[in-house]
Write a protein that holds these residues in place. Sequence first.
Motif, PDB file in Angstrom:
ATOM      1  N   ASP A  17       4.355  -9.068  -3.582  1.00 50.49           N
ATOM      2  CA  ASP A  17       3.808  -8.686  -3.303  1.00 50.49           C
ATOM      3  C   ASP A  17       3.899  -6.783  -3.757  1.00 50.49           C
ATOM      4  OD1 ASP A  17       2.288 -10.195  -2.326  1.00 50.49           O
ATOM      5  OD2 ASP A  17       2.193  -9.062  -0.062  1.00 50.49           O
ATOM      6  N   LEU A  18       5.069  -6.491  -3.606  1.00 48.02           N
ATOM      7  CA  LEU A  18       6.084  -5.172  -3.651  1.00 48.02           C
ATOM      8  C   LEU A  18       6.078  -4.823  -5.486  1.00 48.02           C
ATOM      9  CD1 LEU A  18       8.660  -4.448  -1.148  1.00 48.02           C
ATOM     10  CD2 LEU A  18       6.594  -3.261  -1.465  1.00 48.02           C
ATOM     11  N   ALA A  19       6.378  -6.635  -5.737  1.00 52.46           N
ATOM     12  CA  ALA A  19       6.691  -6.371  -7.478  1.00 52.46           C
ATOM     13  C   ALA A  19       5.431  -6.075  -8.708  1.00 52.46           C
ATOM     14  CB  ALA A  19       7.397  -7.999  -7.707  1.00 52.46           C
ATOM     15  N   ARG A  20       4.212  -6.619  -7.657  1.00 49.83           N
ATOM     16  CA  ARG A  20       3.284  -6.954  -8.026  1.00 49.83           C
ATOM     17  C   ARG A  20       2.437  -5.524  -8.368  1.00 49.83           C
ATOM     18  NH1 ARG A  20       0.396 -10.181  -4.976  1.00 49.83           N
ATOM     19  NH2 ARG A  20       1.817 -11.681  -5.227  1.00 49.83           N
ATOM     20  N   VAL A  21       2.747  -4.382  -7.259  1.00 57.33           N
ATOM     21  CA  VAL A  21       2.534  -2.756  -7.303  1.00 57.33           C
ATOM     22  C   VAL A  21       3.416  -1.666  -8.083  1.00 57.33           C
ATOM     23  CG1 VAL A  21       1.138  -3.204  -4.851  1.00 57.33           C
ATOM     24  CG2 VAL A  21       3.359  -1.776  -5.337  1.00 57.33           C
ATOM     25  N   VAL A  22       4.613  -2.734  -8.192  1.00 55.07           N
ATOM     26  CA  VAL A  22       5.126  -1.576  -9.203  1.00 55.07           C
ATOM     27  C   VAL A  22       5.080  -1.762 -10.599  1.00 55.07           C
ATOM     28  CG1 VAL A  22       7.905  -1.711  -9.909  1.00 55.07           C
ATOM     29  CG2 VAL A  22       6.972  -2.048  -7.589  1.00 55.07           C
ATOM     30  N   HIS A  23       4.023  -2.977 -10.406  1.00 56.61           N
ATOM     31  CA  HIS A  23       4.371  -3.588 -12.288  1.00 56.61           C
ATOM     32  C   HIS A  23       2.665  -2.776 -12.976  1.00 56.61           C
ATOM     33  CE1 HIS A  23       7.279  -6.571 -11.972  1.00 56.61           C
ATOM     34  NE2 HIS A  23       7.592  -5.397 -13.058  1.00 56.61           N
ATOM     35  N   ASP A  24       1.899  -2.619 -11.161  1.00 54.26           N
ATOM     36  CA  ASP A  24       0.780  -2.258 -12.103  1.00 54.26           C
ATOM     37  C   ASP A  24       0.726  -1.169 -12.084  1.00 54.26           C
ATOM     38  OD1 ASP A  24       0.099  -4.344 -11.515  1.00 54.26           O
ATOM     39  OD2 ASP A  24      -1.495  -4.202  -9.244  1.00 54.26           O
ATOM     40  N   ALA A  25       1.764  -0.088 -11.409  1.00 54.70           N
ATOM     41  CA  ALA A  25       2.016   1.511 -11.669  1.00 54.70           C
ATOM     42  C   ALA A  25       2.191   1.578 -13.530  1.00 54.70           C
ATOM     43  CB  ALA A  25       3.020   1.785 -10.703  1.00 54.70           C
ATOM     44  N   GLY A  26       2.647   0.816 -13.815  1.00 56.09           N
ATOM     45  CA  GLY A  26       2.868   0.957 -15.660  1.00 56.09           C
ATOM     46  C   GLY A  26       4.274   0.479 -16.018  1.00 56.09           C
ATOM     47  N   ASP A  27       5.116   1.702 -17.199  1.00 57.58           N
ATOM     48  CA  ASP A  27       6.467   1.222 -17.301  1.00 57.58           C
ATOM     49  C   ASP A  27       7.715   1.122 -16.104  1.00 57.58           C
ATOM     50  OD1 ASP A  27       8.769   0.220 -18.673  1.00 57.58           O
ATOM     51  OD2 ASP A  27       8.047   2.608 -20.013  1.00 57.58           O
ATOM     52  N   VAL A  28       7.291   0.494 -15.333  1.00 61.72           N
ATOM     53  CA  VAL A  28       8.898   0.981 -13.987  1.00 61.72           C
ATOM     54  C   VAL A  28       8.969  -0.265 -13.812  1.00 61.72           C
ATOM     55  CG1 VAL A  28       8.307   1.586 -11.955  1.00 61.72           C
ATOM     56  CG2 VAL A  28       6.611   2.310 -12.908  1.00 61.72           C
ATOM     57  N   VAL A  29      10.105  -0.616 -13.329  1.00 60.67           N
ATOM     58  CA  VAL A  29      10.944  -1.396 -13.432  1.00 60.67           C
ATOM     59  C   VAL A  29      10.853  -1.527 -11.822  1.00 60.67           C
ATOM     60  CG1 VAL A  29      12.053  -1.833 -15.371  1.00 60.67           C
ATOM     61  CG2 VAL A  29      13.392  -0.817 -13.391  1.00 60.67           C
ATOM     62  N   ILE A  30      11.539  -3.114 -10.939  1.00 55.51           N
ATOM     63  CA  ILE A  30      11.843  -3.026 -10.121  1.00 55.51           C
ATOM     64  C   ILE A  30      13.029  -3.783  -9.621  1.00 55.51           C
ATOM     65  CG2 ILE A  30      10.528  -5.518  -9.704  1.00 55.51           C
ATOM     66  CD1 ILE A  30      10.425  -4.875  -6.717  1.00 55.51           C
ATOM     67  N   LEU A  31      13.988  -3.103  -8.881  1.00 53.30           N
ATOM     68  CA  LEU A  31      15.391  -4.012  -9.124  1.00 53.30           C
ATOM     69  C   LEU A  31      16.149  -4.522  -7.212  1.00 53.30           C
ATOM     70  CD1 LEU A  31      16.635  -0.210 -11.020  1.00 53.30           C
ATOM     71  CD2 LEU A  31      16.163  -2.649 -12.075  1.00 53.30           C
ATOM     72  N   VAL A  32      16.432  -5.460  -7.961  1.00 51.38           N
ATOM     73  CA  VAL A  32      16.205  -6.312  -6.380  1.00 51.38           C
ATOM     74  C   VAL A  32      17.640  -6.331  -6.157  1.00 51.38           C
ATOM     75  CG1 VAL A  32      15.235  -8.170  -5.071  1.00 51.38           C
ATOM     76  CG2 VAL A  32      13.858  -7.398  -6.852  1.00 51.38           C
ATOM     77  N   ASP A  33      17.997  -5.830  -4.816  1.00 47.55           N
ATOM     78  CA  ASP A  33      18.657  -7.000  -4.182  1.00 47.55           C
ATOM     79  C   ASP A  33      18.399  -8.145  -2.955  1.00 47.55           C
ATOM     80  OD1 ASP A  33      20.677  -7.514  -2.257  1.00 47.55           O
ATOM     81  OD2 ASP A  33      21.261  -5.023  -1.536  1.00 47.55           O
ATOM     82  N   SER A  34      19.048  -9.009  -3.278  1.00 46.76           N
ATOM     83  CA  SER A  34      18.601 -10.498  -2.611  1.00 46.76           C
ATOM     84  C   SER A  34      20.021 -10.600  -2.021  1.00 46.76           C
ATOM     85  CB  SER A  34      17.661 -11.230  -4.119  1.00 46.76           C
ATOM     86  OG  SER A  34      17.254 -12.418  -3.089  1.00 46.76           O
ATOM     87  N   GLU A  68       1.114  -1.521  -0.064  1.00 51.65           N
ATOM     88  CA  GLU A  68      -0.080   0.030   0.147  1.00 51.65           C
ATOM     89  C   GLU A  68       1.142   1.343   0.173  1.00 51.65           C
ATOM     90  OE1 GLU A  68      -0.193  -2.860   2.200  1.00 51.65           O
ATOM     91  OE2 GLU A  68      -2.227  -3.082   1.155  1.00 51.65           O
ATOM     92  N   LEU A  69       2.020   1.528   0.850  1.00 49.77           N
ATOM     93  CA  LEU A  69       2.866   1.909   0.432  1.00 49.77           C
ATOM     94  C   LEU A  69       3.182   2.547  -0.289  1.00 49.77           C
ATOM     95  CD1 LEU A  69       3.958   4.428   2.940  1.00 49.77           C
ATOM     96  CD2 LEU A  69       6.004   2.816   3.144  1.00 49.77           C
ATOM     97  N   VAL A  70       3.987   1.150  -1.019  1.00 47.81           N
ATOM     98  CA  VAL A  70       4.451   1.758  -2.251  1.00 47.81           C
ATOM     99  C   VAL A  70       3.713   2.171  -3.428  1.00 47.81           C
ATOM    100  CG1 VAL A  70       6.210   0.367  -3.975  1.00 47.81           C
ATOM    101  CG2 VAL A  70       6.390   0.440  -1.615  1.00 47.81           C
ATOM    102  N   ALA A  71       2.667   1.488  -3.339  1.00 51.35           N
ATOM    103  CA  ALA A  71       1.759   2.252  -4.511  1.00 51.35           C
ATOM    104  C   ALA A  71       1.343   3.445  -4.235  1.00 51.35           C
ATOM    105  CB  ALA A  71       0.058   1.165  -4.339  1.00 51.35           C
ATOM    106  N   GLY A  72       1.354   3.964  -3.248  1.00 55.04           N
ATOM    107  CA  GLY A  72       0.980   5.401  -2.645  1.00 55.04           C
ATOM    108  C   GLY A  72       1.648   6.023  -3.477  1.00 55.04           C
ATOM    109  N   ALA A  73       3.342   5.753  -3.270  1.00 52.82           N
ATOM    110  CA  ALA A  73       4.066   6.863  -3.607  1.00 52.82           C
ATOM    111  C   ALA A  73       4.766   7.019  -5.196  1.00 52.82           C
ATOM    112  CB  ALA A  73       5.393   5.834  -2.750  1.00 52.82           C
ATOM    113  N   LEU A  74       4.511   5.452  -5.697  1.00 55.65           N
ATOM    114  CA  LEU A  74       4.545   5.376  -7.146  1.00 55.65           C
ATOM    115  C   LEU A  74       2.635   6.552  -7.990  1.00 55.65           C
ATOM    116  CD1 LEU A  74       4.909   1.812  -7.835  1.00 55.65           C
ATOM    117  CD2 LEU A  74       6.873   3.784  -7.975  1.00 55.65           C
ATOM    118  N   ARG A  75       2.107   6.766  -6.841  1.00 55.58           N
ATOM    119  CA  ARG A  75       0.035   7.384  -7.523  1.00 55.58           C
ATOM    120  C   ARG A  75       0.930   8.684  -7.345  1.00 55.58           C
ATOM    121  NH1 ARG A  75      -3.198   2.924  -4.920  1.00 55.58           N
ATOM    122  NH2 ARG A  75      -2.946   4.668  -3.488  1.00 55.58           N
ATOM    123  N   GLY A  76       1.606   8.913  -6.145  1.00 57.12           N
ATOM    124  CA  GLY A  76       2.293  10.512  -6.410  1.00 57.12           C
ATOM    125  C   GLY A  76       3.062  11.124  -6.899  1.00 57.12           C
ATOM    126  N   LYS A  77       3.441  10.439  -7.707  1.00 58.74           N
ATOM    127  CA  LYS A  77       4.374  11.163  -8.440  1.00 58.74           C
ATOM    128  C   LYS A  77       5.414   9.959 -10.010  1.00 58.74           C
ATOM    129  CE  LYS A  77       9.120  13.847  -7.254  1.00 58.74           C
ATOM    130  NZ  LYS A  77       9.745  14.141  -6.234  1.00 58.74           N
TER     131      LYS A  77
END
Length: 376
Positions: free
Chosen positions: A162-179, A131-140
């Motif tokens: 879950d974070l990858a899902r909301v990142v992709h829901d935001a459109g042409d945004v990639v998620i870069l993961v340090d695992s 929710e927090l990440v989705a909100g930030a991606l809507r804001g800017k």
Amino acid sequence: MTHATLDSDEQIVVTRPRFGRFFLPGPTEVRAEVLAAQLRPMIGHRGAPMEALIAGMQPALRAVFRTARPVYIASSSATGLMEAAVRNGVRRRVLSLVNGAFSERFYQIAQACGFEADALRVPLGDAHTPELVAGALRGKAYDAVTVVHSETATGVLNPIADLARVVHDAGDVVILVDSVTGIAGAPVETDAWALDFVLTGSQKALALPPGLALGVAQEPVLARAREAKGRGIYFDLVEFDKYLSKHQTPNTPALSLFYALQVQLERIAAEGIEGRWARHASMAERCWEWADDMTQRGVPLGVLAPPGFRSPTVTCFTLPPGTTGPAVTAALAARGFTIGAGYGELKDATIRIGHMGDHTVAELDALLAQLAEVLS
Ligand SMILES: *Cc1c(COP(=O)(O)O)cnc(C)c1O
């Protein structure tokens, strides 16, 4: 004591302590047979034997990352591929999820590479919610998100799927993961979770010596890389991809570490990646139970990360009043055991056990018995 000598035929004879005493959250303890693989002679890196070595490791590496994509191997520490992720994967503006020292580093790399970067911070010990990440991606408008899967400074596991899902829901945004303390210890489904870039380092849950970074890029990141003017030379993913298709690396690889990786991948395949995840989960659960036992016995110990967001590879314990991280690690060192003090701001208030790589619950129990005596 550890020492190495040469016999008359130039065979190397090494004496080293028994496995199961070294629990830093990186580098982690390395099995003797994996260390020994590094003693093989040199070969040229543009010849058939090297190509066979590189090609031969790909199926096992793909099984570790749960991907059908090629797995790149960089001769650098993990931070090198964090920089690669940013240089190749960001177009203009990046949102960095920060909840500890390593996610802070990802944010600093984004700034240092000249991108517009905003940090989305949560308190140390917390995870980022979708929710927090989705909100930030809507804001800017952002075109990339950086995130640390298992924050080694706090022992927090971010809900990457879950974070990858909301990142992709935001459109042409990639998620870069340090695992870096996720891969090979915590479940990661690179393809099923659509992680656009995911990286690790050799010295954490893979239980190899430090010096290699491993990563996977999905096509959207490679497409961005081809357009990226500032992707540089050493961490150019287009070059990694081109050379790996010929079973080579762009530059001279850290050959001795590749030998160690080959042996370790055989060991990981023998256990099975799911078996490895299960072993790590058992070690983490053992730590949480132990903290509860200690608290009941009058030594109040906490686990910093909340239930449901705890890393299976590293546990950060909060200490009772009057006890400090460095004092505890020193007392354990006197008994022949190594663990981590707190990291950064948490140095005094916490200790960290790296129960990752090739450790077992039995070895962890031996450590916890010593730690209980130190704390009582
Ligand atoms: C250890 C670690 C790194 C840095 O790795 P280096 O190999 O020192 O560059 C980055 N991220 C996380 C989460 C780590 O645990």
